[in-house]
Design a protein around this motif. Structure first.
Motif, mmCIF file in Angstrom:
data_model
loop_
_atom_site.group_PDB
_atom_site.id
_atom_site.type_symbol
_atom_site.label_atom_id
_atom_site.label_comp_id
_atom_site.label_asym_id
_atom_site.label_seq_id
_atom_site.Cartn_x
_atom_site.Cartn_y
_atom_site.Cartn_z
ATOM 1 N N GLN A 216 0.850 -1.182 0.000
ATOM 2 C CA GLN A 216 0.000 0.000 0.000
ATOM 3 C C GLN A 216 0.894 1.243 0.000
ATOM 4 O O GLN A 216 1.862 1.308 0.751
ATOM 5 N N TYR A 217 0.530 2.247 -0.801
ATOM 6 C CA TYR A 217 1.315 3.468 -0.909
ATOM 7 C C TYR A 217 0.560 4.625 -0.258
ATOM 8 O O TYR A 217 -0.618 4.859 -0.557
ATOM 9 N N ILE A 218 1.256 5.351 0.630
ATOM 10 C CA ILE A 218 0.637 6.450 1.370
ATOM 11 C C ILE A 218 1.515 7.689 1.222
ATOM 12 O O ILE A 218 2.663 7.687 1.687
ATOM 13 N N PRO A 219 1.029 8.758 0.597
ATOM 14 C CA PRO A 219 1.841 9.967 0.434
ATOM 15 C C PRO A 219 1.959 10.751 1.744
ATOM 16 O O PRO A 219 1.147 10.583 2.669
ATOM 17 N N GLY A 220 2.960 11.608 1.791
ATOM 18 C CA GLY A 220 3.158 12.427 2.988
ATOM 19 C C GLY A 220 4.166 13.533 2.734
ATOM 20 O O GLY A 220 4.694 13.697 1.625
ATOM 21 N N VAL A 221 4.448 14.296 3.776
ATOM 22 C CA VAL A 221 5.458 15.358 3.735
ATOM 23 C C VAL A 221 6.338 15.220 4.977
ATOM 24 O O VAL A 221 5.930 14.635 5.986
ATOM 25 N N HIS A 222 7.550 15.769 4.906
ATOM 26 C CA HIS A 222 8.468 15.638 6.034
ATOM 27 C C HIS A 222 9.340 16.881 6.170
ATOM 28 O O HIS A 222 9.450 17.697 5.246
ATOM 29 N N ALA A 223 9.958 17.011 7.344
ATOM 30 C CA ALA A 223 10.914 18.086 7.609
ATOM 31 C C ALA A 223 11.994 17.532 8.531
ATOM 32 O O ALA A 223 11.742 16.647 9.354
ATOM 33 N N ALA A 224 13.223 18.052 8.380
ATOM 34 C CA ALA A 224 14.348 17.575 9.185
ATOM 35 C C ALA A 224 15.266 18.743 9.527
ATOM 36 O O ALA A 224 15.390 19.706 8.765
ATOM 37 N N LEU A 225 15.906 18.646 10.688
ATOM 38 C CA LEU A 225 16.854 19.646 11.160
ATOM 39 C C LEU A 225 18.035 18.918 11.777
ATOM 40 O O LEU A 225 17.839 17.982 12.565
ATOM 41 N N ALA A 226 19.272 19.313 11.427
ATOM 42 C CA ALA A 226 20.444 18.583 11.928
ATOM 43 C C ALA A 226 21.655 19.499 12.027
ATOM 44 O O ALA A 226 21.782 20.493 11.301
ATOM 45 N N LEU A 227 22.550 19.156 12.937
ATOM 46 C CA LEU A 227 23.878 19.751 13.020
ATOM 47 C C LEU A 227 24.861 18.812 12.341
ATOM 48 O O LEU A 227 24.779 17.590 12.530
ATOM 49 N N GLN A 228 25.776 19.359 11.565
ATOM 50 C CA GLN A 228 26.688 18.529 10.781
ATOM 51 C C GLN A 228 28.137 18.943 10.992
ATOM 52 O O GLN A 228 28.484 20.123 10.902
ATOM 53 N N LEU A 229 28.980 17.959 11.275
ATOM 54 C CA LEU A 229 30.424 18.154 11.389
ATOM 55 C C LEU A 229 31.095 17.566 10.159
ATOM 56 O O LEU A 229 30.781 16.434 9.766
ATOM 57 N N GLU A 230 32.020 18.335 9.563
ATOM 58 C CA GLU A 230 32.737 17.793 8.401
ATOM 59 C C GLU A 230 34.081 18.481 8.235
ATOM 60 O O GLU A 230 34.280 19.600 8.716
ATOM 61 N N PRO A 231 35.031 17.808 7.570
ATOM 62 C CA PRO A 231 36.336 18.426 7.300
ATOM 63 C C PRO A 231 36.157 19.714 6.522
ATOM 64 O O PRO A 231 35.341 19.793 5.611
ATOM 65 N N GLY A 232 36.931 20.723 6.881
ATOM 66 C CA GLY A 232 36.750 22.026 6.259
ATOM 67 C C GLY A 232 37.585 22.259 5.019
ATOM 68 O O GLY A 232 37.314 23.161 4.254
ATOM 69 N N LYS A 233 38.643 21.466 4.788
ATOM 70 C CA LYS A 233 39.538 21.764 3.667
ATOM 71 C C LYS A 233 39.774 20.589 2.735
ATOM 72 O O LYS A 233 40.568 20.683 1.822
ATOM 73 N N THR A 234 39.118 19.475 2.973
ATOM 74 C CA THR A 234 39.297 18.331 2.079
ATOM 75 C C THR A 234 38.574 18.605 0.770
ATOM 76 O O THR A 234 37.391 18.889 0.773
ATOM 77 N N LYS A 235 39.274 18.481 -0.357
ATOM 78 C CA LYS A 235 38.698 18.868 -1.642
ATOM 79 C C LYS A 235 38.055 17.706 -2.381
ATOM 80 O O LYS A 235 37.205 17.900 -3.232
ATOM 81 N N THR A 236 38.473 16.492 -2.097
ATOM 82 C CA THR A 236 37.943 15.358 -2.853
ATOM 83 C C THR A 236 37.101 14.467 -1.951
ATOM 84 O O THR A 236 35.888 14.607 -1.864
ATOM 85 N N PHE A 237 37.729 13.538 -1.261
ATOM 86 C CA PHE A 237 36.994 12.618 -0.390
ATOM 87 C C PHE A 237 36.501 13.353 0.847
ATOM 88 O O PHE A 237 37.246 14.077 1.497
ATOM 89 N N ILE A 238 35.237 13.230 1.177
ATOM 90 C CA ILE A 238 34.689 13.898 2.350
ATOM 91 C C ILE A 238 33.997 12.886 3.247
ATOM 92 O O ILE A 238 33.563 11.821 2.820
ATOM 93 N N GLN A 239 33.906 13.219 4.507
ATOM 94 C CA GLN A 239 33.112 12.444 5.426
ATOM 95 C C GLN A 239 32.493 13.415 6.422
ATOM 96 O O GLN A 239 33.116 14.397 6.819
ATOM 97 N N SER A 240 31.246 13.183 6.761
ATOM 98 C CA SER A 240 30.558 14.079 7.676
ATOM 99 C C SER A 240 29.707 13.275 8.636
ATOM 100 O O SER A 240 29.244 12.177 8.325
#
Length: 279
Positions: A216-240
């Protein structure tokens, strides 16, 4: 003028040369502190401009996974730089939602070995619930280069459309018909719930593929809020790493467990990890 008032004014005039220098020192300290605060704020703004997320890239694509208080999710995240300190985000995630009353159980000793092996099952589960989320939002840089110029802290906020998918949960049930026991593969039926909720009849969970044609398919809406930490100077591979919360409102109730009230709203907290590339 009354004599007491004249004496009071005379005393003030005599003491003013003593207190004025001390008062002047206090005001100088206040002014110095204000100037230092203004200077630090200016330095922080300059740091935001110089050490924000590396300006040598515009796009970022990553694969992410989240562990929710109500299950798990995983998918793709695309970001495009809008300004030095902001990004636009498009996210596509698949989430499995579990009820807090779900407990996996073992079927125990098999009294009917001729009917096959027992398997773990979740007692009282009616539907397995998955949700597809398509989100759009922004990532705003809060503090650049927190740890020795390598990690930035950002605020992410997004919302979008959701599609809930309810797949019936099938069990292997045993009926003691006269002469020999009979195995049947069945989903929950309110009119015959005593069989579905009878431990003595349950041999285990049926194959995951059972019920795919009945989603059964049920439509809906959502919202999300988050704090994110990530490397500040990595140009290619990233991880957060992200920590936040999410709420989804569906068009009707999402039924997961028997004998438990169903609601059209699902909310959870999560922690997530994303890996990807910038260019």
């Amino acid at each position: 003028m009354p004599l007491p008032l004249l004496l009071f004014l005379a005393i003030l005039l005599c003491l003013s040369p003593i207190f004025c220098p001390a008062q002047e020192k206090v005001w100088k300290r206040v002014e110095t502190g204000r100037q230092k605060s203004a200077s630090r704020w200016k330095e922080w703004q300059q740091q935001l401009q110089k050490k924000g997320l590396d300006s040598n890239y515009i796009h970022a694509l990553s694969v992410g996974a989240k562990l929710h208080t109500s299950g798990w999710s995983g998918g793709l995240i695309y970001r495009k730089r809008a300004t030095r300190a902001t990004h636009r985000i498009i996210q596509f995630h698949l989430e499995e939602i579990k009820h807090d009353k779900e407990v996996k159980q073992e079927a125990g000793k098999n009294p009917y070995p001729e009917l096959g092996k027992t398997s773990p099952f979740i007692y009282g589960k009616i539907n397995t619930v998955y949700t597809l989320h398509l989100s759009y939002g922004r990532q705003q840089l809060l503090f650049p280069a927190l740890l020795d110029g390598h990690i930035s802290l950002s605020l992410c906020y997004m919302g979008g459309i959701s599609l809930g998918m309810l797949k019936p949960y099938y069990l292997k049930l045993v009926d003691n018909d006269p002469g020999a026991p009979v195995l049947s593969i069945e989903k929950y039926n309110p009119a015959d719930q005593d069989r579905f909720l009878n431990h003595a009849r349950i041999l285990g969970r049926a194959k995951w593929s059972e019920g795919l044609e009945e989603i059964q398919y049920i439509p809906g809406v959502h919202a999300a809020l988050a704090l994110q930490l990530e490397p500040g100077k990595t140009k290619t591979f990233i991880q957060s790493i992200s920590v936040g919360g999410q709420i989804t409102l569906y068009a009707r109730n999402i039924t997961i467990m028997a004998e438990q009230k169903a609601y059209p709203v699902q909310a959870s907290f999560f922690i997530g990890l994303a890996l990807g590339k910038r260019w």
